[in-house]
Design an enzyme around this catalytic site. Sequence first.
Site, mmCIF file in Angstrom:
data_model
loop_
_atom_site.group_PDB
_atom_site.id
_atom_site.type_symbol
_atom_site.label_atom_id
_atom_site.label_comp_id
_atom_site.label_asym_id
_atom_site.label_seq_id
_atom_site.Cartn_x
_atom_site.Cartn_y
_atom_site.Cartn_z
ATOM 1 N N TYR A 146 0.816 -1.216 0.000
ATOM 2 C CA TYR A 146 0.000 0.000 0.000
ATOM 3 C C TYR A 146 0.848 1.264 0.000
ATOM 4 C CZ TYR A 146 -3.760 -3.252 1.262
ATOM 5 O OH TYR A 146 -4.638 -4.297 1.275
ATOM 6 N N LYS A 195 3.840 -15.646 3.010
ATOM 7 C CA LYS A 195 3.742 -16.451 1.785
ATOM 8 C C LYS A 195 5.177 -16.761 1.384
ATOM 9 C CE LYS A 195 1.206 -18.104 -1.605
ATOM 10 N NZ LYS A 195 0.351 -19.300 -1.399
ATOM 11 N N ASP A 227 -2.686 -18.420 2.696
ATOM 12 C CA ASP A 227 -3.870 -19.129 2.175
ATOM 13 C C ASP A 227 -4.380 -20.120 3.211
ATOM 14 O OD1 ASP A 227 -1.359 -20.193 1.668
ATOM 15 O OD2 ASP A 227 -1.915 -21.209 -0.173
ATOM 16 N N ASP A 251 -4.880 -6.774 6.260
ATOM 17 C CA ASP A 251 -6.108 -6.079 5.875
ATOM 18 C C ASP A 251 -7.215 -7.105 5.636
ATOM 19 O OD1 ASP A 251 -7.916 -4.242 4.957
ATOM 20 O OD2 ASP A 251 -6.821 -3.695 3.144
ATOM 21 N N ASP A 255 -10.422 -8.440 8.510
ATOM 22 C CA ASP A 255 -11.852 -8.364 8.190
ATOM 23 C C ASP A 255 -12.497 -9.744 8.287
ATOM 24 O OD1 ASP A 255 -11.894 -5.667 7.859
ATOM 25 O OD2 ASP A 255 -12.770 -5.703 5.850
#
Length: 367
Positions: A146, A195, A227, A251, A255
């Site tokens: 970001y 990852k 994952d 992020d 959520d």
Amino acid sequence: MNLNIAVIAGDGIGPEIVAQARKVLDRVAEKYGHTIRYTDILMGGSSIDVYGVPLTDETIDIARKSDAVLMGSIGGDPKTSPWYKLDPTLRPEAGLLKIRKALGLYANLRPAYLFKELADSCPLAAREGGRKFDLIIVRELTGGLYFGERWTKEIDGVRTAQDTLKYDENEIRRVVKTAFEIAAKRRGKVTSVDKANVLDTSRLWRKIVEEVSADYPDIEVSSMYVDNAAMQLVLNPEQFDVVVTENMFGDILSDEAAEITGSIGMLSSASLNETSFGLYEPAHGSAPDIAGQNIANPIATILSAAMMLRYTFGLGEEADAIENAVRKTLSDGCRTIDIMPRGKDADLTGLSLQKCDEMGDRVCERI
Ligand code: NAD
């Protein structure tokens, strides 16, 4: 103790829910002999309306000089609000990115706790003995994709875009340390999510986790691919205590963790820097659809105020008092509309519907 708190009531339901958190903080101050000084500041839509920008430098200065910031939420309905006709850099959410960067708020803490009274709202399959999870996601907030270099251009007639994912060891180390410190005060378990089978940044992340873990021999640490973590969160969230991860993975996972509780109005959050300073806000948005009706659930904001007492001011007993009062309020049957059982077969025995300000009063009475 003197507590110097800057307050961003914000937009939508922000002013309604922040008023309840202040009431609860005042009750705690009265009971435990503290003095609180609040300074109201503007950010988001309410700042655009007054100053034409979502956050002024003067406001950042006031925030910086306070011990902590308590925030409601900012933003309006993107479909109807005139704020969203402005350039993206002048919209309400730009204020939030600016204050995070300006105050160096690199660690975002999002607890996901299933209150047993609200276990029926949990969308996960029931399990024997009932579902019971209590985890916290620590998300790196000021680095990664970001904030990396980005561009969109045409190359040989083909529209192409690129975002850059970059982390240095210092950015990783400080947020990983924050996670270990939090785990030391909880159940002593850190799961680092990455990852590392694909990304170089993740391989560096793992190395730093290993290095930091050497300083915390009592903390149990493991790494998990993102994952798999996404899957494990819905299969078996009970296995997690503290989850630490980079900005974009965090992020998405935070959520997901919020959703598995089934009660968005209950979830608090904190954004911290290297000092004891923090910005505390509910995990939900400004809910423009219910603003001004005095029906919003103030508990996420009240629990964010409890996090502020714990993390910025080191007032664990006072934070416990708020959290216990919230639990007692729920077990006594008090509910705002969003956490009332629904459907024609819903059992409402022993439950009483509370307005936003009444819910604040019910929590205060139990402190
Ligand atoms: P939202 O979280 O505001 O609302 C989603 C749904 O949950 C709505 O139906 C709302 O009524 C309900 N809800 C949320 N909080 C509630 C509460 N305390 N009590 C009862 N019900 C509650 O998300 P959204 O609708 O996607 O976004 C609305 C605005 O909020 C947008 O402008 C968005 O950009 C902004 N937003 C701000 C923040 C922030 O300030 N950090 C975070 C997320 C969204």
